[in-house]
Design a protein around this motif. Structure first.
Motif, PDB file in Angstrom:
ATOM      1  N   GLY A  28     -44.786 -10.135 -31.702  1.00 60.21           N
ATOM      2  CA  GLY A  28     -45.446 -10.797 -32.823  1.00 60.21           C
ATOM      3  C   GLY A  28     -45.023 -10.327 -34.196  1.00 60.21           C
ATOM      4  O   GLY A  28     -45.569 -10.780 -35.193  1.00 60.21           O
ATOM      5  N   TYR A  29     -44.082  -9.408 -34.277  1.00 61.96           N
ATOM      6  CA  TYR A  29     -43.571  -8.947 -35.572  1.00 61.96           C
ATOM      7  C   TYR A  29     -42.381  -9.815 -35.960  1.00 61.96           C
ATOM      8  O   TYR A  29     -41.237  -9.497 -35.661  1.00 61.96           O
ATOM      9  N   SER A  30     -42.670 -10.911 -36.621  1.00 62.62           N
ATOM     10  CA  SER A  30     -41.604 -11.839 -37.002  1.00 62.62           C
ATOM     11  C   SER A  30     -40.683 -11.185 -38.023  1.00 62.62           C
ATOM     12  O   SER A  30     -41.137 -10.494 -38.933  1.00 62.62           O
ATOM     13  N   PRO A  31     -39.375 -11.410 -37.886  1.00 63.91           N
ATOM     14  CA  PRO A  31     -38.426 -10.781 -38.810  1.00 63.91           C
ATOM     15  C   PRO A  31     -38.363 -11.518 -40.142  1.00 63.91           C
ATOM     16  O   PRO A  31     -38.492 -12.739 -40.201  1.00 63.91           O
ATOM     17  N   CYS A  32     -38.163 -10.763 -41.197  1.00 67.77           N
ATOM     18  CA  CYS A  32     -37.923 -11.359 -42.509  1.00 67.77           C
ATOM     19  C   CYS A  32     -36.417 -11.569 -42.667  1.00 67.77           C
ATOM     20  O   CYS A  32     -35.625 -11.245 -41.778  1.00 67.77           O
ATOM     21  N   LYS A  33     -36.034 -12.081 -43.799  1.00 67.56           N
ATOM     22  CA  LYS A  33     -34.624 -12.356 -44.074  1.00 67.56           C
ATOM     23  C   LYS A  33     -33.763 -11.094 -43.967  1.00 67.56           C
ATOM     24  O   LYS A  33     -32.700 -11.099 -43.346  1.00 67.56           O
ATOM     25  N   LEU A  34     -34.221  -9.986 -44.543  1.00 69.35           N
ATOM     26  CA  LEU A  34     -33.446  -8.744 -44.507  1.00 69.35           C
ATOM     27  C   LEU A  34     -33.394  -8.159 -43.097  1.00 69.35           C
ATOM     28  O   LEU A  34     -32.390  -7.553 -42.712  1.00 69.35           O
ATOM     29  N   CYS A  35     -34.459  -8.343 -42.327  1.00 62.34           N
ATOM     30  CA  CYS A  35     -34.438  -7.897 -40.930  1.00 62.34           C
ATOM     31  C   CYS A  35     -33.335  -8.622 -40.175  1.00 62.34           C
ATOM     32  O   CYS A  35     -32.601  -8.010 -39.395  1.00 62.34           O
ATOM     33  N   LEU A  36     -33.231  -9.917 -40.405  1.00 62.39           N
ATOM     34  CA  LEU A  36     -32.193 -10.701 -39.729  1.00 62.39           C
ATOM     35  C   LEU A  36     -30.804 -10.262 -40.171  1.00 62.39           C
ATOM     36  O   LEU A  36     -29.883 -10.186 -39.349  1.00 62.39           O
ATOM     37  N   TRP A  37     -30.645  -9.957 -41.456  1.00 62.07           N
ATOM     38  CA  TRP A  37     -29.347  -9.488 -41.957  1.00 62.07           C
ATOM     39  C   TRP A  37     -28.924  -8.206 -41.242  1.00 62.07           C
ATOM     40  O   TRP A  37     -27.747  -7.996 -40.999  1.00 62.07           O
ATOM     41  N   GLN A  38     -29.894  -7.345 -40.931  1.00 65.02           N
ATOM     42  CA  GLN A  38     -29.573  -6.069 -40.284  1.00 65.02           C
ATOM     43  C   GLN A  38     -29.110  -6.249 -38.846  1.00 65.02           C
ATOM     44  O   GLN A  38     -28.453  -5.365 -38.289  1.00 65.02           O
ATOM     45  N   ARG A  39     -29.431  -7.364 -38.229  1.00 67.14           N
ATOM     46  CA  ARG A  39     -29.070  -7.588 -36.827  1.00 67.14           C
ATOM     47  C   ARG A  39     -27.595  -7.922 -36.637  1.00 67.14           C
ATOM     48  O   ARG A  39     -26.997  -7.529 -35.637  1.00 67.14           O
ATOM     49  N   TRP A  40     -27.017  -8.667 -37.565  1.00 66.67           N
ATOM     50  CA  TRP A  40     -25.648  -9.148 -37.391  1.00 66.67           C
ATOM     51  C   TRP A  40     -24.617  -8.034 -37.216  1.00 66.67           C
ATOM     52  O   TRP A  40     -23.764  -8.116 -36.325  1.00 66.67           O
ATOM     53  N   PRO A  41     -24.644  -6.975 -38.029  1.00 63.41           N
ATOM     54  CA  PRO A  41     -23.663  -5.905 -37.815  1.00 63.41           C
ATOM     55  C   PRO A  41     -23.813  -5.208 -36.456  1.00 63.41           C
ATOM     56  O   PRO A  41     -22.821  -4.760 -35.879  1.00 63.41           O
ATOM     57  N   HIS A  42     -25.043  -5.130 -35.940  1.00 65.96           N
ATOM     58  CA  HIS A  42     -25.218  -4.552 -34.601  1.00 65.96           C
ATOM     59  C   HIS A  42     -24.536  -5.447 -33.566  1.00 65.96           C
ATOM     60  O   HIS A  42     -23.880  -4.948 -32.647  1.00 65.96           O
TER      61      HIS A  42
END
Length: 152
Positions: A28-42
């Motif tokens: 239930g912890y929906s990601p914000c825009k910056l959270c999503l940005w952090q996923r791509w490099p992983h």
């Protein structure tokens, strides 16, 4: 530790961090825009690890280090936004609305989830998810660098 083992460790670290993000999202912890940005490099680091394991490339670990350092830097930026050290993207935090009609504004509000980058959704030991991502990602960058400098 061998280069292969270091690459496996760094790739597994990104898998675990990315997987953890998806677990939090499922809880239930929906990601914000910056959270999503952090996923791509992983995701990029995971692909790079796979390529290294199949090709044995000596250059690719440096790209893995760059990917890990990139997500770490985004995590630092996001953590700074959360504690109000600086402002986040205007599409991510509240700010003045200009040049929009009331209907356009209402449509935008109704269509967008209300997830703010400048609010801490969860923390452990006083460190937010973005902060933990930064800390752990910089540790992964160090592992990638060790892999890049290790002889085969």
């Amino acid at each position: 530790m061998t280069r292969r083992n270091l690459v496996l460790l760094a790739g597994l670290g990104s898998i675990l961090l990315l997987g953890g993000a998806f677990v939090f999202q499922a809880l239930g912890y929906s990601p914000c825009k910056l959270c999503l940005w952090q996923r791509w490099p992983h995701g990029a680091a995971i692909v790079i690890a796979g390529l290294i394991l199949f090709t044995g490339s000596r250059f690719l670990p440096w790209l893995g280090a760059i990917a890990a350092a990139t997500t770490g830097a985004i995590g630092v930026y996001h953590a700074g936004v959360e504690v109000k050290w600086w402002e986040g993207p205007t599409t991510c935090t509240s700010g003045p609305v200009g040049g929009m009609s009331a209907d356009d504004l209402l449509n935008q509000i109704m269509a967008a989830p209300l997830i703010r980058c400048d609010e801490i959704a969860w923390s452990l030991l006083g460190v937010s998810m973005a902060g933990w991502n930064a800390i752990l990602s910089f540790a992964l960058a160090a592992i990638w660098i060790a892999a890049a400098t290790r002889r085969a």
